[in-house]
Design an enzyme around this catalytic site. Structure first.
Site, PDB file in Angstrom:
ATOM      1  N   ASP A 260       8.462  20.402  18.526  1.00  0.00           N
ATOM      2  CA  ASP A 260       8.394  21.842  18.802  1.00  0.00           C
ATOM      3  C   ASP A 260       9.687  22.492  18.307  1.00  0.00           C
ATOM      4  OD1 ASP A 260       6.884  23.998  20.748  1.00  0.00           O
ATOM      5  OD2 ASP A 260       9.062  24.259  20.790  1.00  0.00           O
ATOM      6  N   ASN A 268      10.120  35.499  15.596  1.00  0.00           N
ATOM      7  CA  ASN A 268       9.080  36.526  15.459  1.00  0.00           C
ATOM      8  C   ASN A 268       9.536  37.857  16.047  1.00  0.00           C
ATOM      9  OD1 ASN A 268       7.117  35.003  14.125  1.00  0.00           O
ATOM     10  ND2 ASN A 268       6.342  34.141  16.038  1.00  0.00           N
ATOM     11  N   HIS A 273       6.728  38.668  12.156  1.00  0.00           N
ATOM     12  CA  HIS A 273       5.839  37.512  12.001  1.00  0.00           C
ATOM     13  C   HIS A 273       5.869  36.940  10.588  1.00  0.00           C
ATOM     14  CE1 HIS A 273       3.964  37.525  15.970  1.00  0.00           C
ATOM     15  NE2 HIS A 273       4.044  38.843  15.919  1.00  0.00           N
ATOM     16  N   ASP A 277       6.263  33.028   9.807  1.00  0.00           N
ATOM     17  CA  ASP A 277       5.388  32.248   8.919  1.00  0.00           C
ATOM     18  C   ASP A 277       6.199  31.504   7.865  1.00  0.00           C
ATOM     19  OD1 ASP A 277       3.258  33.193  10.338  1.00  0.00           O
ATOM     20  OD2 ASP A 277       2.613  34.662   8.837  1.00  0.00           O
ATOM     21  N   GLU A 303       4.163  26.652  16.908  1.00  0.00           N
ATOM     22  CA  GLU A 303       5.313  25.999  16.282  1.00  0.00           C
ATOM     23  C   GLU A 303       5.356  24.507  16.596  1.00  0.00           C
ATOM     24  OE1 GLU A 303       6.849  27.864  20.172  1.00  0.00           O
ATOM     25  OE2 GLU A 303       5.293  28.170  18.674  1.00  0.00           O
TER      26      GLU A 303
END
Length: 431
Positions: A260, A268, A273, A277, A303
């Protein structure tokens, strides 16, 4: 030439990754369909016996040709039954070659029958013989369309034997040249139609493989997704467990890591966002580069990533988890607006089989659940660390599946208590 040679079909460069799966699918297709040919040939042999009645009485060798065809059909039927039951295991290449050989042998039997019976046939019997062979080849074309070469071997030898008899021994009086011409046209039509059928089937199978690949792929990172892991780990875990059932000293295992990215939500929230990405794409590339080719990187969701390292033991799992953690920590992520940032990650991991003394005790899903508990523990202890879980000195409950599942849940909920009770060993920084 065999079933594995795609004949005149040439794959486009973009279809090259599907070549092995295509060959396997075509082999499966031709074996599934070939039962239709066998079912159709049983009454056909009876019809042939009636058409060739005169030859049957005057040519004893014809009975051996019938027996040979029946033997090949019987062996193929038994082989198909064994494949369906899972009693026979062969590679794709071996299955392709076996089918091609059986097609050649069966066609050779029909060709031999044509040659032996021809001197005893009148005009009407020759016509019936050709019509019957046309029907057989029509069924075979449907059944063997997965393999252009297998079908052409099956039909070609048969048709060439009829053509040879028409040329060498003469066919229907006054119509011999017409008969030869018809057989030549028939052979050309068979070749054209079989190749067209094969091309259409290849395109259909390719389309199915492409759609399946899309359903098993994460659209953002290009990695495999959660659904793929489910499909992959089923047969993979069965193969691993089989290695533990055998006397061979080589026991297979794998490490399951759950990763993680720390504080990803801040990316974000702060940068948008699109930046998030970009970070996930770069992380996916970093993980793929770090693992070996035989290993697997899965986008689990958000994630989180699942990493499956094949052939991993306890030492390799620990080394791999630390190497990944260090590489992520040292990596500079570049955002679309030109900004750069650094992020760490937390990792939980375990091994399958979990307990070498009882390899069947926990399934791979339960091992993944234990890795998830380790990940939760790592994040709770401050993040940027890798924690692994191994069996402890105290044996786990060896009861019903429900009882074992309940104990797994207890361990997942409180790793520290399970550690104190001697059920597990914890690897990594516990603070």
């Amino acid at each position: 030439m065999s079933l594995l040679d795609l004949g005149p079909v040439r794959l486009r460069p973009e279809d090259a990754p599907y070549e092995d799966a295509l060959r396997a699918a075509l082999v499966q297709e031709v074996y599934d369909r070939s039962a239709l040919t066998l079912a159709a040939l049983v009454p056909v042999l009876v019809i042939f016996r009636e058409i060739l009645d005169k030859a049957w009485r005057h040519e004893p060798s014809l009975r051996w040709a019938f027996a040979f065809i029946a033997l090949v059909m019987g062996v193929r039927a038994l082989f198909l039954s064994a494949l369906k039951r899972g009693a026979v295991r062969r590679t794709t290449r071996q299955l392709g070659h076996l089918f091609f050989i059986s097609a050649v042998l069966q066609s050779f039997g029909f060709a031999l029958m044509n040659i032996l019976a021809w001197p005893y046939l009148d005009a009407g019997q020759i016509g019936l013989l050709i019509i019957t062979h046309t029907g057989i080849n029509a069924v075979a074309m449907t059944s063997m369309s997965a393999s252009a070469w297998s079908y052409l071997a099956y039909a070609g030898i048969d048709i060439l034997s009829l053509l040879g008899m028409a040329v060498l021994r003469g066919g229907i009086p006054d119509y011999n040249h017409l008969l030869v011409l018809m057989l030549v046209i028939y052979l050309g039509a068979v070749i054209a139609m079989s190749l067209q059928n094969h091309r259409l089937l290849v395109d259909r199978v390719l389309t199915g493989l492409q759609l399946k690949a899309l359903s098993l792929q994460d659209s953002l990172t290009g990695l495999r997704n959660r659904r793929y892991l489910q499909e992959f780990m089923g047969p993979e875990s069965e193969q691993i467990l089989r290695s533990w059932n055998q006397e061979s000293p080589v026991k297979q295992s794998l490490a399951i890591l759950l990763l993680d990215l720390d504080h990803f939500k801040q990316v974000n929230d702060t940068h948008g966002h699109a930046a998030g990405d970009a970070v996930l794409k770069q992380l996916a590339a970093l993980l793929t580069e770090t693992l070996r080719k035989q290993d697997l990187v899965i986008r689990w969701g958000g994630e989180e990533f699942v990493l499956v390292a094949r052939g991993a033991d306890r030492g390799y799992a620990l080394m791999l988890a630390e190497r990944i953690r260090e590489r992520v920590e040292a990596h500079t992520f570049r955002l679309p607006d030109g900004a750069e940032l650094r992020r760490s990650c937390s990792i939980g991991y375990s091994l399958f089989p979990f307990d070498p003394a009882r390899p069947h005790h926990l399934g791979w899903e339960q091992v993944l659940g234990l890795a998830d508990a380790c990940l939760y523990r790592a994040k709770g202890l401050g993040r940027n660390r890798a924690i692994g879980l191994l069996p402890g000195e105290r044996p786990w409950v060896d009861g019903t599946p429900l009882e074992r599942a309940a104990q797994v849940t207890e361990v997942e909920q409180d790793l520290q208590a399970a550690y104190r009770a001697g059920l597990v060993k914890l690897l990594g920084e516990l603070g």
